[in-house]
Write a protein that holds these residues in place. Structure first.
Motif, PDB file in Angstrom:
ATOM      1  N   VAL A  35     -39.114   3.976  26.341  1.00 12.05           N
ATOM      2  CA  VAL A  35     -39.581   2.866  25.519  1.00 12.05           C
ATOM      3  C   VAL A  35     -41.068   2.638  25.737  1.00 12.05           C
ATOM      4  N   ARG A  36     -41.510   2.693  26.978  1.00 12.18           N
ATOM      5  CA  ARG A  36     -42.940   2.503  27.272  1.00 12.18           C
ATOM      6  C   ARG A  36     -43.785   3.543  26.546  1.00 12.18           C
ATOM      7  N   LEU A  37     -43.377   4.793  26.581  1.00 12.34           N
ATOM      8  CA  LEU A  37     -44.132   5.854  25.906  1.00 12.34           C
ATOM      9  C   LEU A  37     -44.149   5.636  24.397  1.00 12.34           C
ATOM     10  N   ALA A  38     -43.041   5.166  23.845  1.00 17.26           N
ATOM     11  CA  ALA A  38     -42.949   4.969  22.400  1.00 17.26           C
ATOM     12  C   ALA A  38     -43.788   3.802  21.909  1.00 17.26           C
ATOM     13  N   THR A  39     -44.097   2.843  22.780  1.00 24.80           N
ATOM     14  CA  THR A  39     -44.858   1.668  22.356  1.00 24.80           C
ATOM     15  C   THR A  39     -46.365   1.864  22.472  1.00 24.80           C
ATOM     16  N   GLU A  40     -46.811   2.988  23.017  1.00 24.45           N
ATOM     17  CA  GLU A  40     -48.255   3.239  23.112  1.00 24.45           C
ATOM     18  C   GLU A  40     -48.805   3.564  21.722  1.00 24.45           C
ATOM     19  N   VAL A  41     -49.919   2.940  21.380  1.00 23.88           N
ATOM     20  CA  VAL A  41     -50.456   3.025  20.019  1.00 23.88           C
ATOM     21  C   VAL A  41     -51.757   3.835  20.013  1.00 23.88           C
ATOM     22  N   ASN A  42     -51.783   4.868  19.172  1.00 28.06           N
ATOM     23  CA  ASN A  42     -52.981   5.681  18.947  1.00 28.06           C
ATOM     24  C   ASN A  42     -53.591   6.214  20.243  1.00 28.06           C
ATOM     25  N   VAL A  43     -52.713   6.714  21.115  1.00 25.27           N
ATOM     26  CA  VAL A  43     -53.174   7.362  22.340  1.00 25.27           C
ATOM     27  C   VAL A  43     -53.214   8.878  22.173  1.00 25.27           C
ATOM     28  N   SER A  44     -52.808   9.374  21.002  1.00 20.09           N
ATOM     29  CA  SER A  44     -52.676  10.815  20.769  1.00 20.09           C
ATOM     30  C   SER A  44     -53.370  11.209  19.475  1.00 20.09           C
ATOM     31  N   THR A  45     -53.898  12.416  19.461  1.00 22.40           N
ATOM     32  CA  THR A  45     -54.471  12.982  18.232  1.00 22.40           C
ATOM     33  C   THR A  45     -53.627  14.135  17.702  1.00 22.40           C
ATOM     34  N   ALA A  46     -52.421  14.310  18.240  1.00 18.15           N
ATOM     35  CA  ALA A  46     -51.536  15.376  17.765  1.00 18.15           C
ATOM     36  C   ALA A  46     -51.066  15.064  16.346  1.00 18.15           C
ATOM     37  N   THR A  47     -51.002  16.082  15.523  1.00 18.73           N
ATOM     38  CA  THR A  47     -50.540  15.913  14.132  1.00 18.73           C
ATOM     39  C   THR A  47     -49.484  16.987  13.839  1.00 18.73           C
ATOM     40  N   PRO A  48     -48.275  16.814  14.354  1.00 23.08           N
ATOM     41  CA  PRO A  48     -47.251  17.866  14.219  1.00 23.08           C
ATOM     42  C   PRO A  48     -46.929  18.158  12.754  1.00 23.08           C
ATOM     43  N   LEU A  49     -47.112  19.413  12.373  1.00 21.74           N
ATOM     44  CA  LEU A  49     -46.876  19.879  11.020  1.00 21.74           C
ATOM     45  C   LEU A  49     -45.788  20.950  11.072  1.00 21.74           C
ATOM     46  N   LEU A  50     -44.809  20.845  10.184  1.00 19.42           N
ATOM     47  CA  LEU A  50     -43.704  21.799  10.155  1.00 19.42           C
ATOM     48  C   LEU A  50     -44.134  23.039   9.371  1.00 19.42           C
ATOM     49  N   ARG A  51     -44.156  24.172  10.081  1.00 21.00           N
ATOM     50  CA  ARG A  51     -44.509  25.445   9.478  1.00 21.00           C
ATOM     51  C   ARG A  51     -43.551  26.506   9.969  1.00 21.00           C
TER      52      ARG A  51
END
Length: 238
Positions: free
Chosen positions: A217-233
């Motif tokens: 839950v703690r990890l899920a509530t962090e806001v804009n701490v990541s620049t990952a943009t997972p794209l399905l390819r």
């Protein structure tokens, strides 16, 4: 499907679950799948560390068996070394490929891949980055946000719209330009009014905390701490 169900005329659209994929996938150049607790948070963490995720439909034994035959670990349940738990992936090694089933996020990724749209996954952790990538991929065509929702433990597994996915979707919509459908605007206003402050009090978070997973839950509530943009390819999120 009638144009009003597709939210025709809006550049930023929002719907829920599998039927939402069908409705918005007809027109949108990009579909962003949001399943904050826990699939898209887990994907963000894994991809941010240089891993790849193969989303598998829930209870698709044939797909899971194919992944195992290809030598891929399958993170089927909470409690395994690598699993759907975000906290299980914080030390995943770069270059790892993990097959990850989930009832909502992974299943929706598979459905969305069949619409012809670009498929991204987003959550609170990477909302701004995913919104920017969606704009880039969509050009002048619409972007659809798909809030995954949860499932009632009832016959037929009916959809339960949930607070955490409303907030995650709203965070992404807030970073997208105007031209929002009323459904998308409602999510953005909800997020702007509350932020992530109430997420740990929602039903899904309480369920995880009671099961002994407060770190997820703690990890899920962090806001804009990541620049990952997972794209399905080619069947993989990276």
């Amino acid at each position: 499907m009638d144009a009003w169900f597709r939210q025709d005329g809006y550049q930023v659209r929002l719907e829920w679950g599998p039927d939402g994929v069908t409705a918005l996938g007809a027109d949108c150049a990009v579909l962003v799948i949001v399943d904050v607790l826990s699939f898209t948070t887990s994907v963000d963490i894994a991809v941010g560390r240089g891993a790849r995720i193969m989303p598998l439909r829930w209870k698709d034994e044939a797909a899971a068996a194919n992944a195992r035959r290809a030598g891929l670990p399958v993170g089927e349940t909470f409690g395994k070394e690598l699993s759907l738990r975000p906290s299980s992936l914080t030390a995943i090694e770069a270059g790892t490929t993990l097959a990850l089933p989930s009832a909502n996020g992974a299943t929706l990724c598979d459905l969305a891949s069949k619409t012809g749209a670009h498929v991204l996954t987003g959550c609170l952790r990477n909302a701004d980055a995913v919104a920017a990538r969606a704009r880039e991929l969509a050009g002048d065509r619409p972007v659809g946000i798909i809030a995954g929702g949860e499932r009632w433990l009832l016959p037929g597994d009916p959809l339960r719209p949930c607070w955490e996915d409303l907030l995650g979707a709203g965070a992404i919509v807030s970073a997208l330009p105007d031209g929002r459908s009323p459904e998308a605007e409602m999510a953005a206003r909800t997020y702007r009014a509350t932020g992530a402050s109430l997420l740990h009090e929602c039903v899904g978070a309480k369920e995880l905390i009671a099961a002994g997973y407060p770190d997820d839950v703690r990890l899920a509530t962090e806001v804009n701490v990541s620049t990952a943009t997972p794209l399905l390819r080619d069947g993989f999120l990276s």
